[in-house]
Design a protein around this motif. Structure first.
Motif, mmCIF file in Angstrom:
data_model
loop_
_atom_site.group_PDB
_atom_site.id
_atom_site.type_symbol
_atom_site.label_atom_id
_atom_site.label_comp_id
_atom_site.label_asym_id
_atom_site.label_seq_id
_atom_site.Cartn_x
_atom_site.Cartn_y
_atom_site.Cartn_z
ATOM 1 N N VAL A 1 -34.304 60.327 94.658
ATOM 2 C CA VAL A 1 -33.222 59.685 95.417
ATOM 3 C C VAL A 1 -32.539 58.616 94.581
ATOM 4 C CG1 VAL A 1 -32.752 58.148 97.368
ATOM 5 C CG2 VAL A 1 -34.135 60.208 97.702
ATOM 6 N N ARG A 2 -33.317 57.768 93.924
ATOM 7 C CA ARG A 2 -32.723 56.692 93.119
ATOM 8 C C ARG A 2 -31.904 57.245 91.957
ATOM 9 N NH1 ARG A 2 -37.782 54.507 94.361
ATOM 10 N NH2 ARG A 2 -38.707 55.107 92.363
ATOM 11 N N ARG A 3 -32.393 58.300 91.343
ATOM 12 C CA ARG A 3 -31.704 58.878 90.190
ATOM 13 C C ARG A 3 -30.346 59.454 90.571
ATOM 14 N NH1 ARG A 3 -35.009 63.473 88.440
ATOM 15 N NH2 ARG A 3 -36.470 61.851 87.800
ATOM 16 N N HIS A 4 -30.268 60.040 91.752
ATOM 17 C CA HIS A 4 -29.046 60.748 92.135
ATOM 18 C C HIS A 4 -28.159 59.949 93.097
ATOM 19 C CE1 HIS A 4 -30.010 64.588 90.207
ATOM 20 N NE2 HIS A 4 -31.262 64.328 90.513
ATOM 21 N N ARG A 5 -28.604 58.762 93.486
ATOM 22 C CA ARG A 5 -27.797 57.977 94.424
ATOM 23 C C ARG A 5 -26.502 57.482 93.766
ATOM 24 N NH1 ARG A 5 -31.455 54.369 96.802
ATOM 25 N NH2 ARG A 5 -31.551 55.647 98.683
ATOM 26 N N ALA A 6 -26.568 57.122 92.488
ATOM 27 C CA ALA A 6 -25.414 56.522 91.816
ATOM 28 C C ALA A 6 -24.190 57.439 91.856
ATOM 29 C CB ALA A 6 -25.765 56.185 90.368
ATOM 30 N N ASP A 7 -24.399 58.745 91.640
ATOM 31 C CA ASP A 7 -23.251 59.659 91.641
ATOM 32 C C ASP A 7 -23.235 60.561 92.875
ATOM 33 O OD1 ASP A 7 -25.385 61.255 91.054
ATOM 34 O OD2 ASP A 7 -24.575 62.077 89.193
ATOM 35 N N ASP A 8 -24.047 60.201 93.874
ATOM 36 C CA ASP A 8 -24.070 60.921 95.146
ATOM 37 C C ASP A 8 -24.338 62.417 94.947
ATOM 38 O OD1 ASP A 8 -23.972 60.953 97.916
ATOM 39 O OD2 ASP A 8 -21.844 61.497 97.974
ATOM 40 N N SER A 9 -25.311 62.719 94.061
ATOM 41 C CA SER A 9 -25.611 64.130 93.755
ATOM 42 C C SER A 9 -26.933 64.586 94.341
ATOM 43 C CB SER A 9 -25.611 64.342 92.238
ATOM 44 O OG SER A 9 -26.601 63.524 91.610
ATOM 45 N N ILE A 10 -27.490 63.810 95.299
ATOM 46 C CA ILE A 10 -28.794 64.155 95.852
ATOM 47 C C ILE A 10 -28.768 65.511 96.547
ATOM 48 C CG2 ILE A 10 -28.320 62.846 97.973
ATOM 49 C CD1 ILE A 10 -31.750 63.357 96.303
ATOM 50 N N ALA A 11 -27.664 65.852 97.209
ATOM 51 C CA ALA A 11 -27.597 67.138 97.900
ATOM 52 C C ALA A 11 -27.705 68.289 96.913
ATOM 53 C CB ALA A 11 -26.298 67.243 98.709
ATOM 54 N N ARG A 12 -27.040 68.154 95.762
ATOM 55 C CA ARG A 12 -27.121 69.209 94.755
ATOM 56 C C ARG A 12 -28.531 69.307 94.190
ATOM 57 N NH1 ARG A 12 -22.182 66.963 93.146
ATOM 58 N NH2 ARG A 12 -23.128 65.998 91.300
ATOM 59 N N ALA A 13 -29.171 68.162 93.984
ATOM 60 C CA ALA A 13 -30.542 68.169 93.468
ATOM 61 C C ALA A 13 -31.486 68.853 94.448
ATOM 62 C CB ALA A 13 -31.005 66.737 93.186
ATOM 63 N N LEU A 14 -31.328 68.565 95.734
ATOM 64 C CA LEU A 14 -32.184 69.191 96.748
ATOM 65 C C LEU A 14 -31.920 70.692 96.841
ATOM 66 C CD1 LEU A 14 -32.043 66.473 99.526
ATOM 67 C CD2 LEU A 14 -34.058 67.133 98.199
#
Length: 259
Positions: free
Chosen positions: A150-163
């Protein structure tokens, strides 16, 4: 049928060159043994082709297995080969049903909960290893790994893609929930993962707590929403008994004796 003429004086060397061009490494490794054997035993040409293609197929299967196991990122490499069914408090019929892996095909979940040292992580990893052997893909996480995600992908709002990348796996395992309070990022990551996988992929969790007690270690609202989705299509397995690790430690089996 059109026959492609050879272009060199050594058919074997030309065949080796073609395997490089066509990316057939396992046939290339087999040629040196198969060709002399085929000549000596006067194999039918179709048998030569069959053996070489079988070598390529088997080699690719081994390579794919290695890749899936590496991507799963299992922590210890434990399998059912070193699992003692008789010592586990999980009923034998339940063990056998879970080992069959049909529940993964039905996109059902698994929750294994109980005291420390009662085989939860070992059984979870062994299930993951069995799924890999069966040709499935598996992803392994601790709950704090999800917080890092979550912390890694929060900056560019890419958490959905990571999941979305994670839930391409047939089985997602989250290990060792409940030993420590869950950080806000980890609680969010756990909820997001369970929500993304809901009725799409199987999630297996191991925990010292029954899922109904997850609100003791994470915010109640997130815990309720997570558990609601997690347990809707879930098998719940409760372990009990004394710690295997403590039993081995007290009997001297946890170390190699000094000579």
């Amino acid at each position: 049928m059109r026959t492609v003429p050879g272009s060199g004086p050594d058919p074997l060397e030309e065949a080796l060159a073609l395997t490089r061009r066509l990316k057939l490494p396992h046939i290339r490794r087999a040629l040196a043994d198969v060709v002399p054997t085929a000549k000596a035993q006067r194999w039918d040409p179709a048998e030569v082709v069959r053996v070489l293609l079988a070598e390529e197929a088997a080699g690719r299967d081994r390579a794919n297995l290695h890749t899936r196991r590496k991507r799963a990122a299992f922590p210890t490499g434990k399998t059912f080969g070193d699992w003692d069914e008789a010592k586990s408090s999980i009923p034998r019929a339940t063990q056998d049903a879970l080992k069959a892996l049909e529940w993964i095909g039905r996109r059902e979940n698994l929750s294994i909960c109980g005291p420390s040292g009662t085989g939860k992580s070992h059984f979870s990893e062994a299930i993951g290893q069995a799924a890999i052997e069966a040709g499935m893909s598996v992803a392994w996480f601790t709950i704090e790994d999800l917080g890092v995600l979550v912390r890694r992908h929060r900056a560019d709002d890419s958490i959905a893609r990571a999941l979305n990348r994670i839930i391409r796996s047939d089985l997602i395992i989250v290990d060792d929930i409940g030993l420590l309070p869950v950080s806000p990022d980890a609680a969010e990551g756990f909820y997001r993962l369970v929500d993304a996988a809901y009725e799409r992929r199987s999630v297996a969790v191991s925990s010292n707590l029954h899922p109904s007690g997850f609100d003791e270690i994470m915010p109640k609202t997130l815990a309720t929403a997570t558990v609601d989705r997690l347990l809707h299509h879930a098998h719940i397995v409760v372990t009990d008994g004394d710690s295997y690790r403590l039993a081995q430690a007290t009997t001297g089996q946890g170390v190699k004796p000094f000579s």
